[in-house]
Design an enzyme around this catalytic site. Structure first.
Site, PDB file in Angstrom:
ATOM      1  N   HIS B 135      21.077  11.825 103.291  1.00 50.07           N
ATOM      2  CA  HIS B 135      20.676  11.376 104.626  1.00 50.07           C
ATOM      3  C   HIS B 135      20.091   9.970 104.468  1.00 50.07           C
ATOM      4  O   HIS B 135      19.502   9.659 103.431  1.00 50.07           O
ATOM      5  CB  HIS B 135      19.610  12.346 105.132  1.00 50.07           C
ATOM      6  CG  HIS B 135      19.173  12.152 106.547  1.00 50.07           C
ATOM      7  ND1 HIS B 135      18.304  11.161 106.931  1.00 50.07           N
ATOM      8  CD2 HIS B 135      19.476  12.856 107.671  1.00 50.07           C
ATOM      9  CE1 HIS B 135      18.087  11.266 108.234  1.00 50.07           C
ATOM     10  NE2 HIS B 135      18.785  12.280 108.712  1.00 50.07           N
ATOM     11  N   ASP B 212      14.868  16.200  98.582  1.00 49.32           N
ATOM     12  CA  ASP B 212      14.815  16.177 100.035  1.00 49.32           C
ATOM     13  C   ASP B 212      15.234  17.572 100.483  1.00 49.32           C
ATOM     14  O   ASP B 212      16.418  17.910 100.507  1.00 49.32           O
ATOM     15  CB  ASP B 212      15.766  15.106 100.575  1.00 49.32           C
ATOM     16  CG  ASP B 212      15.851  15.135 102.095  1.00 49.32           C
ATOM     17  OD1 ASP B 212      15.166  15.971 102.718  1.00 49.32           O
ATOM     18  OD2 ASP B 212      16.604  14.314 102.648  1.00 49.32           O
ATOM     19  N   GLN B 215      16.774  20.350 104.680  1.00 48.17           N
ATOM     20  CA  GLN B 215      17.778  21.313 105.138  1.00 48.17           C
ATOM     21  C   GLN B 215      17.722  22.624 104.343  1.00 48.17           C
ATOM     22  O   GLN B 215      18.498  23.531 104.638  1.00 48.17           O
ATOM     23  CB  GLN B 215      19.181  20.711 105.033  1.00 48.17           C
ATOM     24  CG  GLN B 215      19.433  19.530 105.950  1.00 48.17           C
ATOM     25  CD  GLN B 215      19.593  19.922 107.419  1.00 48.17           C
ATOM     26  OE1 GLN B 215      19.770  21.088 107.758  1.00 48.17           O
ATOM     27  NE2 GLN B 215      19.514  18.939 108.298  1.00 48.17           N
ATOM     28  N   LYS B 238      12.793  21.143 112.055  1.00 54.95           N
ATOM     29  CA  LYS B 238      14.030  21.854 111.704  1.00 54.95           C
ATOM     30  C   LYS B 238      13.757  23.297 111.311  1.00 54.95           C
ATOM     31  O   LYS B 238      14.680  24.038 110.971  1.00 54.95           O
ATOM     32  CB  LYS B 238      14.730  21.151 110.536  1.00 54.95           C
ATOM     33  CG  LYS B 238      15.260  19.760 110.877  1.00 54.95           C
ATOM     34  CD  LYS B 238      16.107  19.220 109.741  1.00 54.95           C
ATOM     35  CE  LYS B 238      16.199  17.725 109.732  1.00 54.95           C
ATOM     36  NZ  LYS B 238      17.085  17.179 110.757  1.00 54.95           N
ATOM     37  N   CYS B 379      23.537  10.516 110.314  1.00 56.06           N
ATOM     38  CA  CYS B 379      22.637   9.760 109.439  1.00 56.06           C
ATOM     39  C   CYS B 379      23.077   9.851 107.984  1.00 56.06           C
ATOM     40  O   CYS B 379      22.248   9.843 107.073  1.00 56.06           O
ATOM     41  CB  CYS B 379      21.181  10.216 109.561  1.00 56.06           C
ATOM     42  SG  CYS B 379      20.519  10.069 111.212  1.00 56.06           S
TER      43      CYS B 379
HETATM   44  C1  LIG Z   1      18.740  16.064 104.659  1.00 58.29           C
HETATM   45  C2  LIG Z   1      17.793  15.402 105.624  1.00 58.29           C
HETATM   46  N1  LIG Z   1      16.870  14.559 105.144  1.00 58.29           N
HETATM   47  C3  LIG Z   1      15.991  13.959 105.940  1.00 58.29           C
HETATM   48  C4  LIG Z   1      16.004  14.159 107.302  1.00 58.29           C
HETATM   49  C5  LIG Z   1      15.023  13.419 108.138  1.00 58.29           C
HETATM   50  O1  LIG Z   1      14.140  14.245 108.808  1.00 58.29           O
HETATM   51  P1  LIG Z   1      13.130  13.574 109.824  1.00 58.29           P
HETATM   52  O2  LIG Z   1      13.983  12.875 110.835  1.00 58.29           O
HETATM   53  O3  LIG Z   1      12.375  14.707 110.421  1.00 58.29           O
HETATM   54  O4  LIG Z   1      12.291  12.630 109.053  1.00 58.29           O
HETATM   55  C6  LIG Z   1      16.968  15.016 107.853  1.00 58.29           C
HETATM   56  C7  LIG Z   1      17.073  15.282 109.296  1.00 58.29           C
HETATM   57  O5  LIG Z   1      17.291  14.492 110.145  1.00 58.29           O
HETATM   58  C8  LIG Z   1      17.882  15.638 106.983  1.00 58.29           C
HETATM   59  O6  LIG Z   1      18.828  16.451 107.461  1.00 58.29           O
END
Ligand SMILES: Cc1ncc(COP(=O)(O)O)c(C=O)c1O
Lengths: 140, 421
Positions: B135, B212, B215, B238, B379
């Site tokens: 992401h 990270d 998910q 999430k 993203c």
């Molecule tokens: C794998 C992953 N990393 C990071 C994020 C970022 O999360 P946030 O937007 O809550 O910071 C997301 C979701 O958007 C994600 O799916």
């Protein structure tokens, strides 16, 4: 949103493909969805738009908008077509509250429904903004 | 009723009032976008409402009854989250505003002149390793770090099947590597990455490792101690919690060694005009008034997930994804981007439909059937470039989804093909 006319232009794009000769070429992208468009214009000395040619990829709205633009702009004049761009932009940015001027817009009026979907407005405007940009450059 | 024993999806759906919503035109809502953000059960909403209505005060600095009730509830949320992810100490749970902030917090600890610890020193010649399936939140902070320090950013490629390509592991993670940061589960492919081989290599060369887990934590039992990595980031919205709250878990000893991230109230021990000393972790990293009610809401979310059971949730999602992986390929021209077997993958399926742009797919699904999916690059633009496509349509499942909703998706996709065929 998916008027028959939009689907028709999407399935049978008019004037697609980059052609010579041209005065200016621009490449515009829509970073949020990856729509891309390369567009060329050829303008005669008297201000008549001789050709608008384009190639690109993207959703039906962005591609159909390019096709409609080609039909409206080719053969008209720079000034005339810029006033159509202006009216189209006003319609698209009107959040669905703007009453479109059909006399000015012609087929482009089919996009009126898109204005209610903020996420899609940029798709509809991609080709039109590219055209405006290309005209500016061609006038140098 | 799901075939997972003791798991009653219809009962769970009753906890999420929005799932009964009818959209204009009489379309029932089919929510297949939990990978983007999940819906919230009444229990979470009620906990937050109750706190705001009857107990709210600032935390950590008010002596009165409300202030202490808020402080207790806020710190209890930290306890719940620590237990939920198996953190050896509650002080290792740092509240942030989302996963992105947690990732940035760690990235800013490197090459930072305020810190002195050797492990966080970074300059030209040092390397940072991520992967092609990240992401943007796990790419851009590291790009910025590389720019600030002159270090080199490197990455694992992704195989055609959508798995991490670890063939070059030995060369990629080497003596120059200071940090490896990869997704535990991909938000596009659904792939669950195997951590241990990469971690073993990171340990061999003395690099730190971050996951990270945005998910994974919502969808399976995650135990940070068992994983054995150094940092884990995840995000409240999430995992049936509110937006505005995220979590960084880090090893105590590393958090202690890191410089502060943001400066401000509550993160200090003492302040003079020319310098300051800092509060112990986790407060060192929580400058200013935190998202109090959001943290408490996340605590309630964790209670909710625990009551249902993370193993049950995982089993239910596995059933859904197996069902979808059978049903979707029957649609002509549909190409799944990611693993096509329900093994080491979660309930997220991205796909393309030949000749039809994902925007058009998503729009028709929404307009005609009330089906909410995500379209675009989610993203993860580099991953889409890797597969040579500008965008995909993504359906992502959670504990409240049903096989009937997958049937609706399949019907919807057939209709999309009729419109654009
Ligand atoms: C794998 C992953 N990393 C990071 C994020 C970022 O999360 P946030 O937007 O809550 O910071 C997301 C979701 O958007 C994600 O799916």
């Amino acid at each position: 949103m998916y008027q028959e006319l939009i689907l028709e232009h999407y399935k049978h794009p008019q004037g697609r493909g980059l052609r010579e000769p041209f005065d200016a070429e621009v490449h515009h992208v829509n970073p949020t969805c990856g729509d891309e468009l390369t567009l060329r214009v050829k303008v005669a000395d008297g201000g008549k738009v001789l050709d608008v040619s384009y190639d690109g990829q993207g959703c039906s709205i962005s591609q159909a908008a390019a096709s409609v633009l080609h039909e409206l702009a080719t053969g008209s004049t720079v000034d005339e077509s810029l006033s159509v761009v202006e009216e189209f932009t006003r319609l698209m940015q009107g959040r669905g509250q703007v009453e479109p001027d059909e006399d000015v817009l012609g087929d482009a009026v089919a996009f009126a429904g898109v204005a209610k979907f903020p996420a899609r407005v940029k798709c509809a405007l991609l080709a039109w903004m590219a055209y405006k940009d290309a005209l500016m450059r061609s006038q140098g | 009723m799901s075939a997972v024993s003791g798991f009653d999806v219809e009962r769970i759906r009753k906890d999420f009032p929005v799932l009964t919503r009818e959209l204009p035109g009489g379309r029932p809502l089919v929510y297949l976008d939990s990978g983007n953000s999940s819906q919230k059960p009444a229990q979470v909403v009620e906990t937050m409402r109750d706190h705001l209505t009857w107990h709210y005060g600032n935390v950590g600095r008010a002596l009165h009854v409300l202030g202490s009730e808020s402080t207790v509830a806020y710190e209890e949320a930290r306890d719940k989250i620590a237990a939920f992810v198996g953190a050896p100490s509650r002080d290792e749970i740092v509240f942030t505003k989302n996963a992105s902030e947690a990732l940035n917090l760690v990235a800013y600890a490197f090459g930072n002149p305020v810190g002195e610890d050797e492990r966080f020193r970074m300059g030209p010649g040092d390397e940072i390793v991520i992967s092609e399936m990240e992401h943007h939140s796990n790419i851009v902070p590291w790009q910025l770090l590389a720019q600030r320090t002159g270090a080199t950013l490197r990455w694992f490629p992704v195989t055609d099947e959508g798995r991490l390509d670890v063939e070059g592991l030995e060369e990629l993670v080497n003596e120059r590597t200071k940090i490896v940061s990869i997704a535990h589960q991909s938000n596009v492919l659904g792939t669950v990455n195997s951590v241990s081989p990469i971690l073993a290599r990171a340990r061999e060369v003395g690099a730190l490792m971050m996951l990270d887990a945005s998910q994974s934590v919502p969808h399976q039992a995650v135990d940070v101690a068992e994983l054995g990595v150094d940092f884990v980031a995840f995000t409240g919205h999430k995992m049936v919690g509110p937006s505005g709250i995220g979590v960084l878990w880090g090893r105590r000893e590393l958090l202690d060694a890191m410089p502060p991230f943001l400066g401000g109230g509550e993160m200090i021990e003492a302040v003079w005009m020319d310098h300051s000393t800092y509060a112990p972790v986790p407060h060192k990293f929580e400058a200013g008034t935190p998202p109090i009610v959001e943290a408490i809401g996340l605590g309630a979310a964790v209670d909710y997930l625990n009551a249902v059971g993370m193993d049950q949730i995982k089993a239910h999602e596995k059933e859904l994804v197996a069902y979808a992986l059978e049903a979707l390929p029957e649609i002509p021209g549909l190409r799944i981007i990611g693993p096509r077997t329900p093994i080491a993958r979660g309930g997220t399926i991205s796909f393309t439909l030949e000749g039809i742009h994902p925007h058009d797919v998503g729009q028709i699904l929404d307009d005609v059937y009330g089906i909410a999916v995500r379209v675009g690059h989610h993203c993860a633009r580099p991953l889409h470039l890797r597969f040579g496509i500008p965008a995909t349509t993504r359906a992502s499942f959670y504990l409240y989804n049903t096989t009937a909703e997958i049937d609706a998706l399949v019907r919807g996709l057939h209709h999309v093909q009729k419109v654009f065929g």
